[in-house]
Scaffold this motif. Structure first.
Motif, PDB file in Angstrom:
ATOM      1  N   ASP A 127       0.853  -1.192   0.000  1.00  0.00           N
ATOM      2  CA  ASP A 127       0.000   0.000   0.000  1.00  0.00           C
ATOM      3  C   ASP A 127       0.889   1.242   0.000  1.00  0.00           C
ATOM      4  O   ASP A 127       1.631   1.485   0.952  1.00  0.00           O
ATOM      5  N   LEU A 128       0.797   2.044  -1.065  1.00  0.00           N
ATOM      6  CA  LEU A 128       1.639   3.232  -1.226  1.00  0.00           C
ATOM      7  C   LEU A 128       0.888   4.537  -0.941  1.00  0.00           C
ATOM      8  O   LEU A 128       1.433   5.616  -1.165  1.00  0.00           O
ATOM      9  N   ARG A 129      -0.332   4.463  -0.448  1.00  0.00           N
ATOM     10  CA  ARG A 129      -1.134   5.678  -0.303  1.00  0.00           C
ATOM     11  C   ARG A 129      -0.545   6.651   0.711  1.00  0.00           C
ATOM     12  O   ARG A 129      -0.574   7.858   0.500  1.00  0.00           O
ATOM     13  N   GLU A 130      -0.017   6.157   1.813  1.00  0.00           N
ATOM     14  CA  GLU A 130       0.560   7.035   2.831  1.00  0.00           C
ATOM     15  C   GLU A 130       2.090   6.989   2.810  1.00  0.00           C
ATOM     16  O   GLU A 130       2.734   7.574   3.692  1.00  0.00           O
ATOM     17  N   ALA A 131       2.660   6.317   1.831  1.00  0.00           N
ATOM     18  CA  ALA A 131       4.107   6.088   1.819  1.00  0.00           C
ATOM     19  C   ALA A 131       4.857   7.282   1.252  1.00  0.00           C
ATOM     20  O   ALA A 131       4.333   8.056   0.440  1.00  0.00           O
ATOM     21  N   ASN A 132       6.108   7.426   1.669  1.00  0.00           N
ATOM     22  CA  ASN A 132       7.067   8.287   0.996  1.00  0.00           C
ATOM     23  C   ASN A 132       7.822   7.435  -0.022  1.00  0.00           C
ATOM     24  O   ASN A 132       7.762   6.203   0.001  1.00  0.00           O
ATOM     25  N   PHE A 133       8.552   8.099  -0.911  1.00  0.00           N
ATOM     26  CA  PHE A 133       9.229   7.392  -1.999  1.00  0.00           C
ATOM     27  C   PHE A 133      10.718   7.718  -1.981  1.00  0.00           C
ATOM     28  O   PHE A 133      11.109   8.886  -1.868  1.00  0.00           O
ATOM     29  N   ALA A 134      11.529   6.651  -2.099  1.00  0.00           N
ATOM     30  CA  ALA A 134      12.974   6.849  -2.104  1.00  0.00           C
ATOM     31  C   ALA A 134      13.463   7.479  -3.397  1.00  0.00           C
ATOM     32  O   ALA A 134      14.560   8.045  -3.440  1.00  0.00           O
ATOM     33  N   ASP A 135      12.664   7.401  -4.443  1.00  0.00           N
ATOM     34  CA  ASP A 135      13.067   7.972  -5.727  1.00  0.00           C
ATOM     35  C   ASP A 135      11.811   8.346  -6.500  1.00  0.00           C
ATOM     36  O   ASP A 135      10.699   7.916  -6.160  1.00  0.00           O
ATOM     37  N   ARG A 136      11.999   9.137  -7.541  1.00  0.00           N
ATOM     38  CA  ARG A 136      10.855   9.536  -8.364  1.00  0.00           C
ATOM     39  C   ARG A 136      10.316   8.370  -9.178  1.00  0.00           C
ATOM     40  O   ARG A 136       9.164   8.392  -9.619  1.00  0.00           O
ATOM     41  N   GLU A 137      11.110   7.343  -9.372  1.00  0.00           N
ATOM     42  CA  GLU A 137      10.659   6.135 -10.053  1.00  0.00           C
ATOM     43  C   GLU A 137      11.054   4.925  -9.214  1.00  0.00           C
ATOM     44  O   GLU A 137      12.218   4.741  -8.875  1.00  0.00           O
ATOM     45  N   ILE A 138      10.063   4.111  -8.855  1.00  0.00           N
ATOM     46  CA  ILE A 138      10.345   2.910  -8.081  1.00  0.00           C
ATOM     47  C   ILE A 138       9.816   1.689  -8.837  1.00  0.00           C
ATOM     48  O   ILE A 138       8.900   1.804  -9.657  1.00  0.00           O
ATOM     49  N   VAL A 139      10.422   0.539  -8.560  1.00  0.00           N
ATOM     50  CA  VAL A 139      10.041  -0.721  -9.201  1.00  0.00           C
ATOM     51  C   VAL A 139       9.540  -1.669  -8.121  1.00  0.00           C
ATOM     52  O   VAL A 139      10.199  -1.879  -7.099  1.00  0.00           O
ATOM     53  N   ILE A 140       8.360  -2.224  -8.352  1.00  0.00           N
ATOM     54  CA  ILE A 140       7.809  -3.233  -7.458  1.00  0.00           C
ATOM     55  C   ILE A 140       7.777  -4.556  -8.214  1.00  0.00           C
ATOM     56  O   ILE A 140       7.009  -4.709  -9.176  1.00  0.00           O
ATOM     57  N   ASN A 141       8.632  -5.477  -7.810  1.00  0.00           N
ATOM     58  CA  ASN A 141       8.765  -6.772  -8.467  1.00  0.00           C
ATOM     59  C   ASN A 141       7.932  -7.795  -7.703  1.00  0.00           C
ATOM     60  O   ASN A 141       8.191  -8.078  -6.531  1.00  0.00           O
ATOM     61  N   CYS A 142       6.926  -8.345  -8.357  1.00  0.00           N
ATOM     62  CA  CYS A 142       5.983  -9.248  -7.699  1.00  0.00           C
ATOM     63  C   CYS A 142       6.110 -10.655  -8.276  1.00  0.00           C
ATOM     64  O   CYS A 142       6.037 -10.847  -9.499  1.00  0.00           O
ATOM     65  N   ILE A 143       6.260 -11.630  -7.394  1.00  0.00           N
ATOM     66  CA  ILE A 143       6.276 -13.039  -7.777  1.00  0.00           C
ATOM     67  C   ILE A 143       5.087 -13.697  -7.081  1.00  0.00           C
ATOM     68  O   ILE A 143       5.072 -13.830  -5.847  1.00  0.00           O
TER      69      ILE A 143
END
Length: 269
Positions: A127-143
């Protein structure tokens, strides 16, 4: 509210405390509906403590304490803009694993440049709704293997889906939604085998609160309109009743006028 640091950014919690003071003042009759709406609108538009201060200055229990500058965390100073949520760093969590179980990453956390979530016969929630971001572009790799991973993003975030599904799939419904200027970009990738990865866009807590407040304001407006309508109907009924009484009085006076009685008596003679 003190004026020690009026330029500090106010948080959603600060704005909500001021809104609660205004609701109490409305219920107690200290504010009328028009004043309440004006001040509530100013509350949710306020960005700093200095802008919040005048709203409750003339109301009891209207102080919202300004925190000490050296104790204010960067996340607390954020006004909710994207610039305030892209904080850099390594991220507070870089992976999550669920084997016949589940994992969650939600609330106030820092999403790293690359996060890996694995769900084997289980489920995961990112859940990224309340999250901060380490970079302007992030990758979420899902298996996802005979399981599922749900990625929740706030409105305004650009989403790109690049995952591969084998007897499974990746949800791409949110991919075509354009992002806000300055908003981060979330790339969802990975592999789904007999499982699925779902990307959903949901409002943040502040947005839900604003929507509830808007609906509450609309209910109050409709209630006030009904009250005014009932008052108008009562006034019309009172006016009609008054006119009817006046007509009855005129008829009684006309029937019991002594001059008319003497005239009728002379006519009878």
């Amino acid at each position: 509210m003190t004026d020690d640091a009026p330029e500090l950014r106010a948080s959603d919690a600060d704005r909500e405390r001021v809104a609660e003071v205004l609701r109490d003042a409305l219920a107690e009759g200290r504010l009328d509906m028009e004043e309440f709406e004006e001040r509530l609108d100013a509350t949710y538009k306020a960005r700093t403590y200095g802008e919040l201060a005048p709203i409750t200055r003339d109301l009891p229990v209207g102080a919202v304490a300004v925190p000490k500058v050296d104790m204010v965390k960067k996340a607390e100073l954020s006004d909710g803009s994207w610039a305030g949520r892209i904080v850099g760093g390594e991220g507070s969590s870089t992976w999550g694993v669920a084997v016949m179980s589940g994992f969650q990453r939600k609330g106030r956390w820092t999403a790293p440049k690359r996060f890996t979530g694995v769900a084997f016969m289980g489920g995961g929630e990112i859940d990224l709704r309340e999250a901060n971001f380490a970079d302007r572009e992030i990758v979420i790799n899902c298996i996802a293997i005979m399981g599922g991973v749900e990625v929740i993003v706030p409105p305004g975030v650009e989403v790109v889906v690049r995952g591969v599904g084998i007897m499974g799939g990746f949800d791409e419904r949110e991919e075509s939604v354009p992002g806000d200027p300055g908003a981060p970009r979330v790339i969802v990738t990975g592999l789904a085998v007999w499982g699925g990865v779902e990307v959903r866009r949901k409002p943040t807590r502040a947005q839900r609160q604003a929507l509830r407040e808007e609906r509450r304001r609309e209910r109050l407006e409709r209630r006030e309109q009904r009250r005014e309508l009932r008052a108008s109907v009562r006034d019309e009924q009172h006016e009609a009743h008054r006119e009817m009484l006046e007509d009855h009085r005129d008829m009684w006076r006309h029937a019991h006028d002594p001059h008319r009685k003497r005239a009728r008596a002379r006519d009878d003679d």
